[in-house]
Design an enzyme around this catalytic site. Structure first.
Site, short mmCIF file in Angstrom:
data_model
loop_
_atom_site.label_atom_id
_atom_site.label_comp_id
_atom_site.label_asym_id
_atom_site.label_seq_id
_atom_site.Cartn_x
_atom_site.Cartn_y
_atom_site.Cartn_z
N ASP A 108 -9.77 32.57 9.25
CA ASP A 108 -9.94 32.35 7.81
C ASP A 108 -10.44 33.62 7.14
O ASP A 108 -9.97 34.00 6.05
CB ASP A 108 -10.91 31.20 7.57
CG ASP A 108 -10.44 29.91 8.23
OD1 ASP A 108 -9.21 29.68 8.25
OD2 ASP A 108 -11.27 29.14 8.74
N ASP A 168 -2.18 25.52 8.96
CA ASP A 168 -3.60 25.21 9.17
C ASP A 168 -3.90 23.76 8.79
O ASP A 168 -4.67 23.08 9.47
CB ASP A 168 -4.45 26.17 8.33
CG ASP A 168 -5.92 26.11 8.71
OD1 ASP A 168 -6.20 25.87 9.90
OD2 ASP A 168 -6.77 26.30 7.84
#
Length: 445
Positions: free
Chosen positions: A366, A263
């Protein structure tokens, strides 16, 4: 041309020349009321400028601490702080709700803690007595899982770059159908079995149909904002429960660490896929698909509103200490330079700020991996509440720090690295240090 209301109720019209007036060559000032002549205007302007210069000589750097030299730390800084706190709450509440749903399910429904299968993306089993072989299998599973995520992300970016919107919509609709109908049916069935609640199949099918149909409408078309947010939280929790059930224990922890690194690279690297996706959406002035993003405010998509591009404009006013000294808005509050945007047609002026507020956006991935971390902490190992609460607090602290960095850098930032790092550190330290200490302390008491 803007009109400012002074404190003595006199209306002065200030144009560009008067706002840029200097002490060395004061320009004549025109006033429309009271019959004031040019000479009086010059003397008034000179008095104001001299006063501001004297204040500047006393402490020239007194306003530098607010971030803008020469600008007082007034209500605008307080407004920024309030919005920052509001944004933290806007994201902390849904993240907390998602994690609560996952932890409550893990603690009550045994189906999601039973290991009776693995995902196709993690083919290597961990049922081996050798620690080295188990670690190797977890690393191989992580490599396969991350590779699949990278390939699918790049595929999505390529489709979006070449405007294959119908294909993307179909892809997202199929995923939503599976989550809202199939996974919801499985989840509801297991919950009813756990609590020994009898329900006939027609009622169950009708309930799942209503839940899924309303969710599809809210996510992919129109619906109340809070209802859309609730469905996004629900599908994130369902996806997290699937990962918790079918990911091997060691592979889950290694995947969490690797996905946070990915990420970081995907968002911050110049050619990262997620960064390219965000930049492409910004260049086209288009919102990212609501099925991928949780937004704390309404996300406008194509077809939801017809706006006139010619009606959208902004006027940037320069900072002028003279105007600031005794310029007030219509409510009697000090008026500071800001961007004034023309109201959109069909919206009242007083509702413009509420309608134009975009809010903070957080990817559903997330939500999923936050919940996977907390759910794994509740399901594996000791599974005590101290470890679970430690991971929960760590994720919220990391989310707050990420929002703080977002306010500083003012660009898209990865939300996983800080929170996942804190969560992993808190999990292993609490499970291996704090829990044995508390058990020993309770035993000796």
């Amino acid at each position: 041309m803007l009109t400012f209301m002074a404190s003595d109720s006199e209306e002065e019209v200030c144009d560009e020349r008067t706002s840029l007036m200097s002490a060395e060559s004061p320009s004549p000032r025109s006033c429309q009321e009271g019959g004031q002549g040019p000479e009086d205007g010059d003397s008034t302007a000179q008095w104001r400028i001299q006063d501001s210069e004297e204040d500047g000589e006393e402490d020239p750097d007194r306003y530098v601490s607010s971030g803008v030299p020469g600008r007082p730390p007034g209500p605008e800084e307080e407004l920024t702080l309030k919005y920052g706190a509001k944004h933290v709450i806007m994201l902390s509440v849904p993240v907390t709700l998602c994690m609560i749903v996952v932890v409550a399910t893990i603690k009550s429904v045994r189906f999601y803690t039973e290991k009776n299968g693995q995902l196709i993306y993690t083919p290597f089993t961990e049922d081996t007595p050798s620690v080295s072989q188990r670690l190797l299998n977890s690393v191989l599973n992580t490599l396969i899982m991350i590779s699949v995520i990278v390939v699918m992300t790049i595929f999505l970016v390529v489709l979006y770059k070449y405007r294959c919107y119908k294909f993307i919509h179909g892809w997202l609709i199929m995923s939503s159908l599976m989550l809202l109908f199939l996974f919801t049916y499985i989840y509801l069935g297991e919950v009813l079995k756990t609590y020994n609640v009898a329900m006939d199949y027609p009622t169950l099918v009708l309930t799942v149909w209503n839940f899924g149909a309303v969710g599809m409408v809210c996510i992919h078309w129109k619906g109340p904002l809070m209802l859309q947010q609730a469905y996004l939280i629900a599908i994130s929790a369902l996806m997290a429960l699937v990962f918790i059930k079918y990911l091997p224990e060691w592979s889950a922890w290694v995947i969490l660490g690797a996905i946070s690194v990915y990420d970081l690279v995907a968002v911050l690297c110049p050619k990262g896929p997620l960064r390219m996706l965000v930049e492409t959406a910004q260049e086209r002035n288009e919102p990212i698909f609501p099925a991928l993003i949780y937004s704390s405010a309404m996300v406008w998509t194509v077809g939801m509103a017809k706006l006139d591009p010619s009606s959208q404009g902004a006027l940037q006013l320069p900072y002028d200490p003279e105007m600031e000294e005794d310029s007030y808005d219509s409510l009697g509050e000090p008026s500071y330079p800001e961007v004034f945007e023309a109201p959109l047609p069909g919206y009242p002026g007083e509702e413009l700020e509420e309608e134009e507020e975009r809010g903070v956006k957080l990817g559903l991935g997330d939500f999923i991996f936050y919940s996977v971390l907390v759910g794994k902490a509740a399901a594996t190992g000791s599974g005590d509440w101290n470890t679970t609460l430690a991971c929960f607090v760590a994720i919220l602290i990391g989310l707050c720090l990420t929002l703080l960095l977002l306010a500083v850098f003012k660009k898209a930032l990865p939300a996983l690295p800080i929170s996942i790092t804190f969560g992993l550190v808190f999990y292993f330290s609490t499970d291996n240090l704090v829990r044995p200490f508390m058990d020993t302390l309770a035993y000796h008491q």
